[in-house]
Design a protein around this motif. Structure first.
Motif, PDB file in Angstrom:
ATOM      1  N   ILE A   7      65.726  23.131  -0.718  1.00  0.00           N
ATOM      2  CA  ILE A   7      66.179  21.782  -1.083  1.00  0.00           C
ATOM      3  C   ILE A   7      67.205  21.840  -2.204  1.00  0.00           C
ATOM      4  O   ILE A   7      68.242  21.162  -2.170  1.00  0.00           O
ATOM      5  CB  ILE A   7      64.979  20.909  -1.514  1.00  0.00           C
ATOM      6  CG1 ILE A   7      64.019  20.698  -0.339  1.00  0.00           C
ATOM      7  CG2 ILE A   7      65.454  19.573  -2.075  1.00  0.00           C
ATOM      8  CD1 ILE A   7      62.702  20.062  -0.740  1.00  0.00           C
ATOM      9  N   ARG A   8      66.913  22.655  -3.200  1.00  0.00           N
ATOM     10  CA  ARG A   8      67.760  22.689  -4.401  1.00  0.00           C
ATOM     11  C   ARG A   8      69.112  23.349  -4.150  1.00  0.00           C
ATOM     12  O   ARG A   8      70.144  22.892  -4.652  1.00  0.00           O
ATOM     13  CB  ARG A   8      67.020  23.434  -5.511  1.00  0.00           C
ATOM     14  CG  ARG A   8      67.783  23.475  -6.839  1.00  0.00           C
ATOM     15  CD  ARG A   8      66.941  24.104  -7.932  1.00  0.00           C
ATOM     16  NE  ARG A   8      65.696  23.370  -8.134  1.00  0.00           N
ATOM     17  CZ  ARG A   8      64.717  23.783  -8.941  1.00  0.00           C
ATOM     18  NH1 ARG A   8      64.840  24.932  -9.595  1.00  0.00           N
ATOM     19  NH2 ARG A   8      63.623  23.074  -9.067  1.00  0.00           N
ATOM     20  N   TYR A   9      69.126  24.438  -3.358  1.00  0.00           N
ATOM     21  CA  TYR A   9      70.350  25.241  -3.285  1.00  0.00           C
ATOM     22  C   TYR A   9      70.999  25.325  -1.904  1.00  0.00           C
ATOM     23  O   TYR A   9      72.183  25.664  -1.809  1.00  0.00           O
ATOM     24  CB  TYR A   9      70.057  26.672  -3.752  1.00  0.00           C
ATOM     25  CG  TYR A   9      69.618  26.755  -5.192  1.00  0.00           C
ATOM     26  CD1 TYR A   9      70.507  26.469  -6.230  1.00  0.00           C
ATOM     27  CD2 TYR A   9      68.319  27.110  -5.522  1.00  0.00           C
ATOM     28  CE1 TYR A   9      70.108  26.547  -7.557  1.00  0.00           C
ATOM     29  CE2 TYR A   9      67.907  27.189  -6.852  1.00  0.00           C
ATOM     30  CZ  TYR A   9      68.801  26.905  -7.862  1.00  0.00           C
ATOM     31  OH  TYR A   9      68.396  26.972  -9.177  1.00  0.00           O
ATOM     32  N   VAL A  10      70.231  25.052  -0.831  1.00  0.00           N
ATOM     33  CA  VAL A  10      70.777  25.314   0.503  1.00  0.00           C
ATOM     34  C   VAL A  10      71.265  24.047   1.195  1.00  0.00           C
ATOM     35  O   VAL A  10      72.446  23.897   1.485  1.00  0.00           O
ATOM     36  CB  VAL A  10      69.723  26.047   1.376  1.00  0.00           C
ATOM     37  CG1 VAL A  10      70.311  26.348   2.767  1.00  0.00           C
ATOM     38  CG2 VAL A  10      69.275  27.340   0.706  1.00  0.00           C
ATOM     39  N   ASP A  11      70.350  23.133   1.467  1.00  0.00           N
ATOM     40  CA  ASP A  11      70.726  21.893   2.145  1.00  0.00           C
ATOM     41  C   ASP A  11      69.597  20.879   1.974  1.00  0.00           C
ATOM     42  O   ASP A  11      68.421  21.244   2.028  1.00  0.00           O
ATOM     43  CB  ASP A  11      70.976  22.150   3.640  1.00  0.00           C
ATOM     44  CG  ASP A  11      71.650  20.970   4.315  1.00  0.00           C
ATOM     45  OD1 ASP A  11      70.928  20.023   4.694  1.00  0.00           O
ATOM     46  OD2 ASP A  11      72.889  20.990   4.452  1.00  0.00           O
ATOM     47  N   ILE A  12      69.967  19.615   1.805  1.00  0.00           N
ATOM     48  CA  ILE A  12      68.982  18.558   1.560  1.00  0.00           C
ATOM     49  C   ILE A  12      68.016  18.408   2.736  1.00  0.00           C
ATOM     50  O   ILE A  12      66.900  17.882   2.590  1.00  0.00           O
ATOM     51  CB  ILE A  12      69.703  17.218   1.271  1.00  0.00           C
ATOM     52  CG1 ILE A  12      68.725  16.215   0.639  1.00  0.00           C
ATOM     53  CG2 ILE A  12      70.346  16.687   2.525  1.00  0.00           C
ATOM     54  CD1 ILE A  12      68.204  16.657  -0.717  1.00  0.00           C
ATOM     55  N   HIS A  13      68.414  18.872   3.923  1.00  0.00           N
ATOM     56  CA  HIS A  13      67.550  18.745   5.101  1.00  0.00           C
ATOM     57  C   HIS A  13      66.255  19.548   4.954  1.00  0.00           C
ATOM     58  O   HIS A  13      65.287  19.303   5.686  1.00  0.00           O
ATOM     59  CB  HIS A  13      68.300  19.189   6.363  1.00  0.00           C
ATOM     60  CG  HIS A  13      69.308  18.198   6.835  1.00  0.00           C
ATOM     61  ND1 HIS A  13      70.603  18.172   6.366  1.00  0.00           N
ATOM     62  CD2 HIS A  13      69.212  17.179   7.730  1.00  0.00           C
ATOM     63  CE1 HIS A  13      71.265  17.192   6.946  1.00  0.00           C
ATOM     64  NE2 HIS A  13      70.459  16.567   7.780  1.00  0.00           N
TER      65      HIS A  13
END
Length: 392
Positions: free
Chosen positions: A30-36
């Motif tokens: 969530i924090r670094y890759v993608d909100i999905h």
């Protein structure tokens, strides 16, 4: 061939405790890759151990759900603090963790390797690129593999990195190993693995050889660039799909990156071409590359280097003959680095945690490398002795 995730996993690392649980993996996603990753639930997450590394531990995080909303379904989490090299090990250049993250970020921006998604205290999050570790079969079945590696190395060397500009004196690290070595400890380790004869290690006159190499360094010389410092086959991947350069070869693991002679990387490519690790067992799979192979590699490297135009070209220093000599000379440094590391293992060595067969094949490779050192030294003197005015 095995996938990236399969090929990194060995019995040694499967014994490790899983340091990244599913909840933590989702948080990092969530924090670094993608909100999905916010919509991914723990039961749909798989966390696998990929590597125990020299200075870090690497995990693959996968979204195994059937949902198609997540654009990045796999990523890597790297935690600092490995099982092999301690923080004060002389093989590691100063500020390794910060430096490696900076290098990793720059490599990703340049399109030469995986992207850095984010960095946090104690580790970082990286792009996962489907690939497998370089194997001799890649060289044989796809000849352009060697040319791609030469070009990738040239592009890496051309990068202007915000790291220490002082040379990483690898022979000083080897001398440190020499002063600290304890053959009684090493014999215990060797006997534990089933290797009963360690005479090759004991008879290797490391002190004299290092002094010989130090004298020759200035005579051989070469360009000082940003080197990888650890170009064994495990750190060279072949991507499933080409990158922006239309190439499949990719260099990874920059923990030993530093400023040093370009010949160190080139010599490592030559030397470690011989070695592969399959199912946790090290084996010698080829001979030292012949002159045609080495000359072709250097020719392609210099062709790419010249096109990058990051220094004033010198027709003598930057000739194929000279750079070939650099590679043939600095391969000796790689052998001292490998064998010095092996002999310097203590009673708490991670080698004791490996299956004995795996550890024994590593030590046997060290013995093989010492024999190779003597063989290549004779050839080096025959080939370059007159040019360098060597008496012996």
């Amino acid at each position: 061939m095995k996938s990236y995730s399969q090929s990194f996993k060995t019995e040694l690392f499967e014994m490790d405790r899983l340091d990244v649980d599913k909840k933590r993996a989702i948080e990092l996603g969530i924090r670094y890759v993608d909100i999905h990753w916010k919509s991914v639930i723990e039961t749909e997450v798989k966390v696998s151990v990929l590597s125990g590394g020299f200075s870090s531990r690497l995990y693959l995080v996968e979204d195994t759900s059937t949902s198609t909303s997540n654009p990045i379904r796999k990523f890597l989490v790297r935690l600092y603090g490995g099982k092999m090299l301690t923080e004060d090990d002389p093989l590691k250049p100063e500020g390794s963790q910060v430096k490696e993250t900076v290098v990793f970020y720059a490599i990703g921006l340049a399109g030469l390797g995986p992207k850095l998604y984010g960095s946090f205290d104690g580790g970082r999050v990286e792009q996962f690129i489907p690939s497998h570790m370089l194997r001799e079969a890649d060289y044989e079945q796809r000849p352009e593999t060697m040319l791609e590696l030469a070009r990738k190395l040239a592009r890496f060397h051309a990068l202007d990195m915000p790291i220490s500009q002082e040379r990483h004196q690898i022979l000083d690290a080897c001398e440190f190993y020499l002063e600290k070595r304890d053959f009684e400890q090493f014999r215990r380790l060797a006997h534990h693995t089933g290797l009963m004869d360690v005479s090759t290690f004991e008879d290797f006159d490391v002190r004299s050889e290092i002094q010989w190499l130090k004298k020759l360094e200035k005579l051989v010389s070469g360009r000082i660039v940003t080197i990888s410092g650890d170009l064994n086959k495990n750190n060279i991947l072949v991507r499933d799909e080409p990158d922006k350069f239309g190439e499949r070869v990719m260099m990874i693991d920059y923990e030993l990156a530093a400023r040093d002679y370009r010949g160190r990387d080139i010599g490592q490519v030559f030397t470690t071409k011989l070695l592969e690790m399959n199912d946790g067992v090290f084996s010698v799979v080829s001979k030292y590359p012949d002159e045609t192979w080495r000359r072709t590699f250097v020719t392609e490297y210099l062709k790419q280097t010249k096109s990058l135009n990051y220094f004033e070209w010198d027709e003598k220093l930057d000739s194929v003959d000279h750079v070939l000599m650099e590679g043939d000379f600095f391969m000796f440094h790689a052998i001292h680095m490998i064998t010095g590391f092996f002999v310097n293992q203590k009673d708490d060595s991670p080698f004791y945690k490996m299956p004995p067969e795996m550890a024994r094949t590593m030590l046997e490779f060290g013995s093989f490398m010492i024999d190779l050192y003597h063989e290549r030294k004779t050839i080096f003197i025959e080939s370059y002795g007159k040019l360098l005015n060597l008496s012996s």
